[in-house]
Design a protein around this motif. Structure first.
Motif, PDB file in Angstrom:
ATOM      1  N   ALA A  16       0.827  -1.208   0.000  1.00 11.35           N
ATOM      2  CA  ALA A  16       0.000   0.000   0.000  1.00 11.35           C
ATOM      3  C   ALA A  16       0.865   1.264   0.000  1.00 11.35           C
ATOM      4  O   ALA A  16       2.089   1.203  -0.092  1.00 11.35           O
ATOM      5  N   ILE A  17       0.169   2.401   0.097  1.00 11.39           N
ATOM      6  CA  ILE A  17       0.818   3.712   0.191  1.00 11.39           C
ATOM      7  C   ILE A  17       0.466   4.303   1.555  1.00 11.39           C
ATOM      8  O   ILE A  17      -0.677   4.186   2.011  1.00 11.39           O
ATOM      9  N   VAL A  18       1.432   4.955   2.195  1.00 11.94           N
ATOM     10  CA  VAL A  18       1.147   5.612   3.471  1.00 11.94           C
ATOM     11  C   VAL A  18       1.751   7.005   3.454  1.00 11.94           C
ATOM     12  O   VAL A  18       2.804   7.239   2.859  1.00 11.94           O
ATOM     13  N   GLN A  19       1.044   7.952   4.085  1.00 10.54           N
ATOM     14  CA  GLN A  19       1.516   9.326   4.170  1.00 10.54           C
ATOM     15  C   GLN A  19       1.703   9.684   5.641  1.00 10.54           C
ATOM     16  O   GLN A  19       0.762   9.570   6.437  1.00 10.54           O
ATOM     17  N   ILE A  20       2.885  10.103   6.003  1.00 13.10           N
ATOM     18  CA  ILE A  20       3.199  10.489   7.385  1.00 13.10           C
ATOM     19  C   ILE A  20       3.347  12.004   7.417  1.00 13.10           C
ATOM     20  O   ILE A  20       4.211  12.566   6.745  1.00 13.10           O
ATOM     21  N   ASN A  21       2.493  12.643   8.204  1.00 12.40           N
ATOM     22  CA  ASN A  21       2.461  14.103   8.249  1.00 12.40           C
ATOM     23  C   ASN A  21       3.336  14.667   9.357  1.00 12.40           C
ATOM     24  O   ASN A  21       3.556  14.028  10.387  1.00 12.40           O
ATOM     25  N   CYS A  22       3.784  15.898   9.133  1.00  7.12           N
ATOM     26  CA  CYS A  22       4.582  16.614  10.126  1.00  7.12           C
ATOM     27  C   CYS A  22       4.222  18.090  10.032  1.00  7.12           C
ATOM     28  O   CYS A  22       4.257  18.666   8.948  1.00  7.12           O
ATOM     29  N   THR A  23       3.847  18.673  11.146  1.00 10.31           N
ATOM     30  CA  THR A  23       3.642  20.122  11.178  1.00 10.31           C
ATOM     31  C   THR A  23       4.685  20.724  12.106  1.00 10.31           C
ATOM     32  O   THR A  23       5.083  20.097  13.091  1.00 10.31           O
ATOM     33  N   TYR A  24       5.139  21.913  11.761  1.00  5.60           N
ATOM     34  CA  TYR A  24       6.218  22.516  12.532  1.00  5.60           C
ATOM     35  C   TYR A  24       5.954  24.001  12.717  1.00  5.60           C
ATOM     36  O   TYR A  24       5.270  24.639  11.918  1.00  5.60           O
ATOM     37  N   PHE A  63       7.203  16.049   0.787  1.00  7.23           N
ATOM     38  CA  PHE A  63       6.517  17.261   0.349  1.00  7.23           C
ATOM     39  C   PHE A  63       6.680  18.336   1.411  1.00  7.23           C
ATOM     40  O   PHE A  63       6.698  18.043   2.614  1.00  7.23           O
ATOM     41  N   LEU A  64       6.774  19.578   0.963  1.00  8.15           N
ATOM     42  CA  LEU A  64       6.880  20.709   1.880  1.00  8.15           C
ATOM     43  C   LEU A  64       5.971  21.845   1.442  1.00  8.15           C
ATOM     44  O   LEU A  64       5.939  22.190   0.250  1.00  8.15           O
ATOM     45  N   SER A  65       5.283  22.443   2.417  1.00  6.80           N
ATOM     46  CA  SER A  65       4.577  23.702   2.217  1.00  6.80           C
ATOM     47  C   SER A  65       5.031  24.645   3.315  1.00  6.80           C
ATOM     48  O   SER A  65       4.643  24.498   4.484  1.00  6.80           O
ATOM     49  N   ARG A  66       5.855  25.613   2.966  1.00  8.75           N
ATOM     50  CA  ARG A  66       6.391  26.539   3.965  1.00  8.75           C
ATOM     51  C   ARG A  66       5.305  27.446   4.518  1.00  8.75           C
ATOM     52  O   ARG A  66       5.291  27.766   5.702  1.00  8.75           O
ATOM     53  N   SER A  67       4.352  27.844   3.676  1.00 13.08           N
ATOM     54  CA  SER A  67       3.302  28.751   4.144  1.00 13.08           C
ATOM     55  C   SER A  67       2.394  28.073   5.172  1.00 13.08           C
ATOM     56  O   SER A  67       1.873  28.723   6.069  1.00 13.08           O
ATOM     57  N   LYS A  68       2.250  26.762   5.057  1.00 16.17           N
ATOM     58  CA  LYS A  68       1.389  26.015   5.982  1.00 16.17           C
ATOM     59  C   LYS A  68       2.186  25.401   7.135  1.00 16.17           C
ATOM     60  O   LYS A  68       1.587  24.839   8.058  1.00 16.17           O
ATOM     61  N   GLY A  69       3.506  25.465   7.091  1.00 18.26           N
ATOM     62  CA  GLY A  69       4.307  24.824   8.132  1.00 18.26           C
ATOM     63  C   GLY A  69       4.048  23.332   8.162  1.00 18.26           C
ATOM     64  O   GLY A  69       3.857  22.739   9.235  1.00 18.26           O
ATOM     65  N   TYR A  70       4.076  22.709   7.001  1.00 19.26           N
ATOM     66  CA  TYR A  70       3.598  21.338   6.861  1.00 19.26           C
ATOM     67  C   TYR A  70       4.488  20.564   5.902  1.00 19.26           C
ATOM     68  O   TYR A  70       4.910  21.074   4.862  1.00 19.26           O
ATOM     69  N   SER A  71       4.744  19.314   6.249  1.00 19.64           N
ATOM     70  CA  SER A  71       5.472  18.406   5.388  1.00 19.64           C
ATOM     71  C   SER A  71       4.851  17.025   5.503  1.00 19.64           C
ATOM     72  O   SER A  71       4.187  16.708   6.504  1.00 19.64           O
ATOM     73  N   TYR A  72       5.021  16.222   4.486  1.00 23.06           N
ATOM     74  CA  TYR A  72       4.673  14.812   4.626  1.00 23.06           C
ATOM     75  C   TYR A  72       5.700  13.949   3.915  1.00 23.06           C
ATOM     76  O   TYR A  72       6.367  14.374   2.979  1.00 23.06           O
ATOM     77  N   LEU A  73       5.805  12.735   4.404  1.00 23.20           N
ATOM     78  CA  LEU A  73       6.625  11.704   3.783  1.00 23.20           C
ATOM     79  C   LEU A  73       5.668  10.664   3.211  1.00 23.20           C
ATOM     80  O   LEU A  73       4.783  10.188   3.914  1.00 23.20           O
ATOM     81  N   LEU A  74       5.841  10.367   1.931  1.00 28.23           N
ATOM     82  CA  LEU A  74       4.969   9.420   1.245  1.00 28.23           C
ATOM     83  C   LEU A  74       5.776   8.170   0.924  1.00 28.23           C
ATOM     84  O   LEU A  74       6.820   8.255   0.274  1.00 28.23           O
ATOM     85  N   LEU A  75       5.308   7.039   1.393  1.00 26.95           N
ATOM     86  CA  LEU A  75       5.981   5.771   1.129  1.00 26.95           C
ATOM     87  C   LEU A  75       5.058   4.924   0.247  1.00 26.95           C
ATOM     88  O   LEU A  75       3.932   4.618   0.620  1.00 26.95           O
ATOM     89  N   LYS A  76       5.571   4.540  -0.916  1.00 31.37           N
ATOM     90  CA  LYS A  76       4.776   3.746  -1.860  1.00 31.37           C
ATOM     91  C   LYS A  76       5.245   2.291  -1.845  1.00 31.37           C
ATOM     92  O   LYS A  76       6.363   1.996  -1.424  1.00 31.37           O
ATOM     93  N   GLU A  77       4.377   1.411  -2.346  1.00 30.48           N
ATOM     94  CA  GLU A  77       4.708  -0.012  -2.478  1.00 30.48           C
ATOM     95  C   GLU A  77       5.377  -0.516  -1.195  1.00 30.48           C
ATOM     96  O   GLU A  77       6.488  -1.042  -1.218  1.00 30.48           O
ATOM     97  N   LEU A  78       4.668  -0.341  -0.106  1.00 28.08           N
ATOM     98  CA  LEU A  78       5.238  -0.639   1.198  1.00 28.08           C
ATOM     99  C   LEU A  78       5.768  -2.057   1.287  1.00 28.08           C
ATOM    100  O   LEU A  78       5.154  -3.011   0.795  1.00 28.08           O
ATOM    101  N   GLN A  79       6.907  -2.175   1.959  1.00 28.46           N
ATOM    102  CA  GLN A  79       7.527  -3.470   2.222  1.00 28.46           C
ATOM    103  C   GLN A  79       7.628  -3.647   3.736  1.00 28.46           C
ATOM    104  O   GLN A  79       7.613  -2.669   4.487  1.00 28.46           O
ATOM    105  N   MET A  80       7.732  -4.905   4.154  1.00 34.17           N
ATOM    106  CA  MET A  80       7.819  -5.192   5.583  1.00 34.17           C
ATOM    107  C   MET A  80       9.006  -4.446   6.209  1.00 34.17           C
ATOM    108  O   MET A  80       8.932  -3.978   7.343  1.00 34.17           O
TER     109      MET A  80
END
Lengths: 111, 114
Positions: A16-24, A63-80
């Motif tokens: 699957a795909i998973v998105q991990i968010n980070c706000t700063y 991904f980064l959005s400086r105006s929103k203070g937001y980033s995410y890490l997207l992991l595709k084709e997840l492996q164990m």
């Protein structure tokens, strides 16, 4: 000062795909780092974003959005082997790359 | 060496004893950092070295903690009169010191104070 927020835990299914968010919140933004840390091991560098937008690197994108203070890490084709903690970090002011880390997101990938 | 090397990998000590943790950074890296990671917590900054000097010691939790770096290379972190709350993984990292070059971490020293 600086403040970084990430979800504590996430679960996902192999393939699957998973998105991990980070706000700063930081005074004087100077880029954002993502690190991966397997249990009992050293954190290893994944990505660095300083401009807005998506940076793709194989199965991982950040991904980064400086105006929103937001980033995410997207992991595709997840492996164990992607089961690990993912740490978001920003440099503090001072110009010497002292990183302030979030508490990390522990990702569990299930078959 | 090829990566950041830390020793010992594990240390168990009795409360009140002193401990020394060692870090050997990547050859040529001028910047060196010590972090602490308690169970389930994020990385907590302790101290930063540029060459042999430490312009930022703001993260050292108390005066029982000290660190030095000699020859612009190896660093030791010393904890005197250890307490149980000092139990954590102590991580060392180094960078070339240029721009926002990423930190390269060692595998850490797991310190347990009994």
């Amino acid at each position: 000062g600086q403040n970084i927020d990430q979800p504590t835990e996430m679960t996902a299914t192999e393939g699957a795909i998973v998105q991990i968010n980070c706000t700063y919140q930081t005074s004087g933004f100077n880029g954002l780092f993502w690190y991966q840390q397997h249990a009992g091991e050293a954190p290893t560098f994944l990505s660095y974003n300083v401009l807005d937008g998506l940076e793709e690197k194989g199965r991982f994108s950040s991904f980064l959005s400086r105006s929103k203070g937001y980033s995410y890490l997207l992991l595709k084709e997840l492996q164990m082997k992607d089961s690990a903690s993912y740490l978001c970090a920003v440099p503090s002011r001072g110009g010497y790359n002292k990183l302030i880390f979030g508490a990390g997101t522990r990702l569990a990938v299930h078959p | 060496g090829a990566g950041v090397s830390q020793s010992p990998s594990n240390k168990v000590t009795e409360k009140g004893k002193d401990v020394e943790l060692r870090c050997d950074p990547i050859s040529g890296h001028t910047a060196l950092y010590w972090y602490r990671q308690s169970l389930g917590q994020g990385l907590e900054f302790l101290i930063y070295f540029q060459g042999n000097s430490a312009p930022d010691k703001s993260g050292l939790p108390s005066d029982r903690f000290s660190a030095e770096r000699t020859g612009g290379s190896v660093s030791t972190l010393t904890i005197q009169r250890t307490q149980q709350e000092d139990s954590a993984v102590y991580l060392c990292a180094s960078t070339s010191g240029r721009g926002n070059s990423p930190l390269h971490f060692g595998n850490g020293t797991r310190l347990t104070v009994t």
